[in-house]
Scaffold this active site. Structure first.
Site, PDB file in Angstrom:
ATOM      1  N   SER A 120       5.968  -3.562   8.794  1.00 26.97           N
ATOM      2  CA  SER A 120       6.224  -2.264   9.197  1.00 26.97           C
ATOM      3  C   SER A 120       7.583  -2.230   9.672  1.00 26.97           C
ATOM      4  O   SER A 120       8.238  -3.430  10.226  1.00 26.97           O
ATOM      5  CB  SER A 120       5.335  -1.716  10.246  1.00 26.97           C
ATOM      6  OG  SER A 120       5.872  -0.605  10.728  1.00 26.97           O
TER       7      SER A 120
ATOM      8  N   TYR B 112       1.571  -3.151  18.661  1.00 24.17           N
ATOM      9  CA  TYR B 112       1.561  -2.800  17.301  1.00 24.17           C
ATOM     10  C   TYR B 112       2.759  -3.551  16.666  1.00 24.17           C
ATOM     11  O   TYR B 112       2.760  -4.265  15.486  1.00 24.17           O
ATOM     12  CB  TYR B 112       1.316  -1.636  16.627  1.00 24.17           C
ATOM     13  CG  TYR B 112       1.314  -1.019  15.364  1.00 24.17           C
ATOM     14  CD1 TYR B 112       0.277  -1.406  14.282  1.00 24.17           C
ATOM     15  CD2 TYR B 112       2.636  -0.868  14.834  1.00 24.17           C
ATOM     16  CE1 TYR B 112       0.536  -1.228  13.051  1.00 24.17           C
ATOM     17  CE2 TYR B 112       2.603  -0.391  13.433  1.00 24.17           C
ATOM     18  CZ  TYR B 112       1.855  -0.498  12.548  1.00 24.17           C
ATOM     19  OH  TYR B 112       2.075  -0.327  11.275  1.00 24.17           O
TER      20      TYR B 112
HETATM   21  P1  NAP Z   1      -4.645   4.407   6.067  1.00 29.88           P
HETATM   22  O1  NAP Z   1      -4.107   5.182   4.991  1.00 29.88           O
HETATM   23  O2  NAP Z   1      -5.069   4.966   7.320  1.00 29.88           O
HETATM   24  O3  NAP Z   1      -5.448   3.606   5.217  1.00 29.88           O
HETATM   25  C1  NAP Z   1      -6.487   2.305   6.012  1.00 29.88           C
HETATM   26  C2  NAP Z   1      -7.196   1.814   5.075  1.00 29.88           C
HETATM   27  O4  NAP Z   1      -7.621   0.556   5.909  1.00 29.88           O
HETATM   28  C3  NAP Z   1      -8.532   2.475   4.635  1.00 29.88           C
HETATM   29  O5  NAP Z   1      -8.679   2.037   3.435  1.00 29.88           O
HETATM   30  C4  NAP Z   1      -9.716   1.607   5.479  1.00 29.88           C
HETATM   31  O6  NAP Z   1     -10.872   1.948   4.860  1.00 29.88           O
HETATM   32  C5  NAP Z   1      -9.084   0.369   5.676  1.00 29.88           C
HETATM   33  N1  NAP Z   1      -9.347  -0.479   6.778  1.00 29.88           N
HETATM   34  C6  NAP Z   1      -9.151  -0.169   8.289  1.00 29.88           C
HETATM   35  N2  NAP Z   1      -9.623  -1.139   9.057  1.00 29.88           N
HETATM   36  C7  NAP Z   1      -9.872  -2.016   8.268  1.00 29.88           C
HETATM   37  C8  NAP Z   1     -10.305  -3.455   8.381  1.00 29.88           C
HETATM   38  N3  NAP Z   1     -10.417  -4.031   9.791  1.00 29.88           N
HETATM   39  N4  NAP Z   1     -10.549  -4.205   7.393  1.00 29.88           N
HETATM   40  C9  NAP Z   1     -10.424  -3.818   6.185  1.00 29.88           C
HETATM   41  N5  NAP Z   1     -10.028  -2.470   5.960  1.00 29.88           N
HETATM   42  C10 NAP Z   1      -9.593  -1.835   6.888  1.00 29.88           C
HETATM   43  O7  NAP Z   1      -3.362   3.276   6.513  1.00 29.88           O
HETATM   44  P2  NAP Z   1      -2.073   2.838   5.897  1.00 29.88           P
HETATM   45  O8  NAP Z   1      -1.095   3.992   6.562  1.00 29.88           O
HETATM   46  O9  NAP Z   1      -1.985   3.169   4.404  1.00 29.88           O
HETATM   47  O10 NAP Z   1      -1.697   1.456   6.437  1.00 29.88           O
HETATM   48  C11 NAP Z   1      -1.744   0.552   5.507  1.00 29.88           C
HETATM   49  C12 NAP Z   1      -0.648  -0.739   6.210  1.00 29.88           C
HETATM   50  O11 NAP Z   1       0.583  -0.192   5.928  1.00 29.88           O
HETATM   51  C13 NAP Z   1      -1.002  -1.058   7.418  1.00 29.88           C
HETATM   52  O12 NAP Z   1      -0.832  -2.328   7.595  1.00 29.88           O
HETATM   53  C14 NAP Z   1       0.150  -0.259   8.388  1.00 29.88           C
HETATM   54  O13 NAP Z   1       0.381  -1.174   9.617  1.00 29.88           O
HETATM   55  C15 NAP Z   1       1.058  -0.328   7.440  1.00 29.88           C
HETATM   56  N6  NAP Z   1       2.250   0.532   7.641  1.00 29.88           N
HETATM   57  C16 NAP Z   1       1.773   1.897   7.398  1.00 29.88           C
HETATM   58  C17 NAP Z   1       2.936   2.753   7.826  1.00 29.88           C
HETATM   59  C18 NAP Z   1       2.525   4.446   7.839  1.00 29.88           C
HETATM   60  O14 NAP Z   1       3.306   5.160   8.256  1.00 29.88           O
HETATM   61  N7  NAP Z   1       1.512   4.902   7.366  1.00 29.88           N
HETATM   62  C19 NAP Z   1       4.141   2.698   8.180  1.00 29.88           C
HETATM   63  C20 NAP Z   1       4.347   0.989   8.385  1.00 29.88           C
HETATM   64  C21 NAP Z   1       3.185   0.285   8.157  1.00 29.88           C
HETATM   65  P3  NAP Z   1     -12.328   1.815   5.951  1.00 29.88           P
HETATM   66  O15 NAP Z   1     -12.219   3.019   7.113  1.00 29.88           O
HETATM   67  O16 NAP Z   1     -13.399   1.907   4.784  1.00 29.88           O
HETATM   68  O17 NAP Z   1     -12.227   0.289   6.431  1.00 29.88           O
END
Ligand code: NAP
Length: 249
Positions: A141, A154
């Site tokens: 991130s 985080y």
């Molecule tokens: P998201 O839309 O909330 O999706 C989360 C996904 O993770 C869902 O498919 C969920 O499905 C699964 N999940 C949650 N906990 C899990 C676990 N312990 N094991 C396996 N699967 C799990 O999240 P996102 O924003 O796409 O984030 C994805 C990545 O991008 C993360 O590493 C986050 O730190 C990074 N990131 C996000 C942002 C942002 O602004 N969104 C910015 C920087 C970095 P289930 O509920 O079925 O498990």
């Protein structure tokens, strides 16, 4: 583009958000993709969505901090497809917005377990099945560069992934390249607490040079580049995909 034709890819936490977009992009580029997350119904729905577009995907339930489920993810992939070409470690949690000095030990443990340790353990389980020319993509991130107050601990786990990328790139070379994507803010469920307030969202948009939030597809495009031979001379690097928001020199 079909840069991933014939490749086998595992993407963790890929039933929605950035992980889902990566899975879809990889499959569109020709890969056979193994989708996973904690909940069977989410896995089934994501698989169905992509199969209805004619894409080659399979689903396996895997909570990334569950050793048995990590093993099943690898075993089922290998049983179905033989070997592994691409692993995207995308799962992360942010269970607290407390200051670091006020964060409970159980929360510190959970952050370390899911955001850092699970990536290492998954790659330990996968390593003997990785093909020559394989590629690992770790999702960090922009918070890893400058952890903000509400995302402090985080952010520190995401800093650790920048170092992990360098260390694993050295350890896994020359067979496997290891790179990292550092997304800016993307309006997924994960970031909802940040972007649901219009003023805060506007402030975040204004701090980017491109004056918008990122999309899951922006992240997927970079992950596909790093997974493909288009980046065949790149390893140990992190690409910031944040619309020019400040990260580093
Ligand atoms: P998201 O839309 O909330 O999706 C989360 C996904 O993770 C869902 O498919 C969920 O499905 C699964 N999940 C949650 N906990 C899990 C676990 N312990 N094991 C396996 N699967 C799990 O999240 P996102 O924003 O796409 O984030 C994805 C990545 O991008 C993360 O590493 C986050 O730190 C990074 N990131 C996000 C942002 C942002 O602004 N969104 C910015 C920087 C970095 P289930 O509920 O079925 O498990």
């Amino acid at each position: 583009m079909k840069r991933l034709q014939g490749k086998v890819a595992i993407v963790t936490a890929s039933t929605q958000g950035i992980g889902f977009a990566i899975a879809e992009r990889f499959a569109l580029e020709g890969a056979a993709v193994v989708i996973s997350s904690r909940r069977q119904n989410n896995v089934d729905a994501a698989v169905e969505k992509l199969r209805s577009k004619g894409l080659e995907v399979t689903g396996v339930v895997c909570h990334v901090s569950n050793p048995q489920q990590r093993k099943e993810l690898i075993d089922k992939t290998v049983q179905r497809y033989g070997n592994i070409d691409i692993v995207v470690s995308n799962a992360a949690v942010n269970p607290s917005v407390d200051n670091i000095l006020e964060t409970k030990e159980s929360v510190l443990d959970k952050l370390w377990e899911i955001n850092v340790k699970a990536t290492i353990l998954l790659l330990q389980a996968a390593s003997s099945y990785l093909n020559n020319g394989s590629s690992v993509v770790i999702i960090s991130s922009i918070e890893g560069y400058n952890p903000s107050q509400v995302l402090a601990m985080y952010g520190v786990t995401k800093t650790a992934l920048l170092g992990l990328t360098k260390a694993l790139a050295a350890e896994m070379s020359p067979k496997t390249r290891v790179n990292c994507v550092a997304p800016g803010i993307v309006p997924t469920n994960f970031a909802d607490f940040l972007v649901k307030n219009k003023d805060i969202r506007k402030g975040i948009e204004e701090r980017t040079l491109l004056k918008r939030l990122g999309t899951p597809e922006d992240m997927a495009a970079t992950a596909a580049f790093l997974a493909s031979d288009d980046s065949s001379y790149i390893t140990g690097e992190t690409i910031v995909v944040a619309g020019g928001a400040q990260s580093r020199l």
